[in-house]
Design a protein around this motif. Structure first.
Motif, PDB file in Angstrom:
ATOM      1  N   THR A  67     -10.457  10.758   6.198  1.00  0.00           N
ATOM      2  CA  THR A  67      -8.989  10.734   6.213  1.00  0.00           C
ATOM      3  C   THR A  67      -8.468  10.937   4.795  1.00  0.00           C
ATOM      4  O   THR A  67      -8.805  10.174   3.901  1.00  0.00           O
ATOM      5  N   PHE A  70      -3.019   8.546   3.347  1.00  0.00           N
ATOM      6  CA  PHE A  70      -1.622   8.656   3.758  1.00  0.00           C
ATOM      7  C   PHE A  70      -1.296  10.016   4.372  1.00  0.00           C
ATOM      8  O   PHE A  70      -0.142  10.449   4.396  1.00  0.00           O
ATOM      9  N   GLY A  71      -2.344  10.690   4.877  1.00  0.00           N
ATOM     10  CA  GLY A  71      -2.137  11.950   5.577  1.00  0.00           C
ATOM     11  C   GLY A  71      -1.782  13.121   4.690  1.00  0.00           C
ATOM     12  O   GLY A  71      -1.444  14.200   5.197  1.00  0.00           O
ATOM     13  N   ARG A 108      -5.430   2.414   5.511  1.00  0.00           N
ATOM     14  CA  ARG A 108      -4.081   2.497   6.069  1.00  0.00           C
ATOM     15  C   ARG A 108      -3.968   3.555   7.160  1.00  0.00           C
ATOM     16  O   ARG A 108      -3.245   3.367   8.150  1.00  0.00           O
ATOM     17  N   ASP A 109      -4.693   4.653   7.011  1.00  0.00           N
ATOM     18  CA  ASP A 109      -4.590   5.722   8.005  1.00  0.00           C
ATOM     19  C   ASP A 109      -5.218   5.325   9.333  1.00  0.00           C
ATOM     20  O   ASP A 109      -4.717   5.699  10.396  1.00  0.00           O
ATOM     21  N   ASN A 114      -2.849   6.880  12.326  1.00  0.00           N
ATOM     22  CA  ASN A 114      -2.900   8.298  11.971  1.00  0.00           C
ATOM     23  C   ASN A 114      -4.275   8.906  12.222  1.00  0.00           C
ATOM     24  O   ASN A 114      -4.411  10.131  12.259  1.00  0.00           O
TER      25      ASN A 114
END
Length: 363
Positions: A67, A70-71, A108-109, A114
């Motif tokens: 990942t 945060f995308g 976080r993802d 996400n």
């Protein structure tokens, strides 16, 4: 959590600057320390995150970036060319999963929905999953969901399996942005604070309200005035100030972010709210910063800052240390990938599982 922050919680609903609240900020004591620098060390009492390993016959390894944090997808660096890290291949192609030696997963993802965790089905024997996170425990939800799934941790914490802080000092002859003793004549500003995430319940906001009762604090960012055109960056703005409020959004072990290092790079004296003074002294000489816990009250701190501004000789006492150092600020996220890959290569053949991720990270 520091003494000031703990007592702030009890005062958060009272009028900032009230004598009843202000009197509760007891003196935490300025820690007397003998500051020793051993020749060849890159960090102050810290493990060296970028010390290159001696050349070995270890095979080349592939690290899959599962990942992008945060995308936000970014080009992957050549680790050898950019950071001198040999034997590492980076990829973000999920089709490489079945052959990757390691998989880097940003917390976080995954917990934010996400992305999913890598599949257990088809996971190669010996493949290491690396947990990546640079948020504080206060902003790291759902750790329980990841228990027993990872083999290595990577964060700003000094006891991570893969340690890379937001910034650190190097000796003057090392690789880093050289620091110097700045001139004070070109600094018309007194105290600055740049803040984008304003939350009234945070200790740093309560601290600002109280400090601003006694001295002028210029606030910039989404929560204050716009950074002037031509400043170019926070660092350029702070170069016009004597002091900078390096106030963390939460207070946890080793959680010392770019807020501190922006002040150091700008030549301003950082006023810090975060972990304990002892924790900061692992990263900086004791005279390099002013900790809010050093004073019996916010009023006393304000008085001290005002005195320093009027007495350049005393103020320089917080700045002379700079001439012996440079500053390294790792580049997000390419340098993190290559550092993780270097440690992955070193740990080939070793098997371990992080069984208590929550207990460790929240300690």
């Amino acid at each position: 959590m520091g003494l000031w922050a703990r007592r702030t919680r009890a005062c958060s609903k009272r009028r900032p600057g009230s004598s009843k609240c202000d009197s509760q900020f007891f003196h935490a004591g300025l820690v007397a320390a003998t500051f020793l620098i051993l020749l060849g060390l890159s960090l102050l009492y810290l493990p060296d995150p970028l010390a290159l390993e001696p050349a070995t016959a270890a095979p080349e390894v592939t690290l899959l970036i599962w990942t992008h944090p945060f995308g936000r997808k970014r080009p992957l660096p050549d680790c050898l060319v950019r950071y001198g890290v040999d034997g590492c291949v980076l990829t973000d192609d999920p089709r490489a999963y079945a052959s990757a030696d390691g998989v880097l997963v940003h917390h976080r993802d995954v917990v934010g929905g996400n992305a999913e965790l890598p599949p257990e089905v088809g996971r190669p024997s010996g493949q290491k999953w690396i947990w990546l996170n640079y948020e504080s425990p206060s902003h790291t939800p759902s750790l329980w969901r990841l228990e027993g799934r990872f083999n290595l941790t990577m964060s700003y914490r000094t006891d991570s399996d893969i340690f890379l802080p937001y910034g650190y000092l190097v000796l003057k002859h090392g690789s880093g942005q050289l620091l110097s003793e700045p001139s004070r004549t070109s600094r018309p500003g007194f105290v600055a604070w740049v803040v984008s995430n304003w939350v009234d319940s945070q200790a740093r906001v309560a601290f600002y309200y109280q400090l601003s009762q006694y001295i002028q604090v210029d606030v910039f960012g989404r929560a204050g005035r716009s950074i002037p055109e031509g400043s170019g960056s926070v660092v350029q703005l702070v170069k016009h100030y004597h002091f900078y409020l390096a106030l963390e959004n939460s207070q946890h072990r080793d959680y010392i972010t770019e807020k501190l290092w922006n002040a150091v790079l700008a030549g301003a004296v950082p006023v810090v709210l975060g972990p304990s003074r002892k924790n900061y002294e692992r990263f900086l000489p004791p005279e390099a910063f002013i900790h809010v816990d050093d004073f019996p009250s916010v009023k006393a701190l304000a008085r001290y800052l005002a005195e320093l501004r009027r007495d350049p000789a005393r103020l320089q006492g917080h700045l002379r240390w700079r001439t012996g150092y440079g500053l390294r600020q790792p580049t997000f996220w390419g340098e993190h990938y290559c550092t993780a890959c270097r440690v992955l290569r070193k740990n080939l053949g070793h098997t371990q599982v992080v069984h208590n991720l929550t207990g460790w990270f929240e300690s």
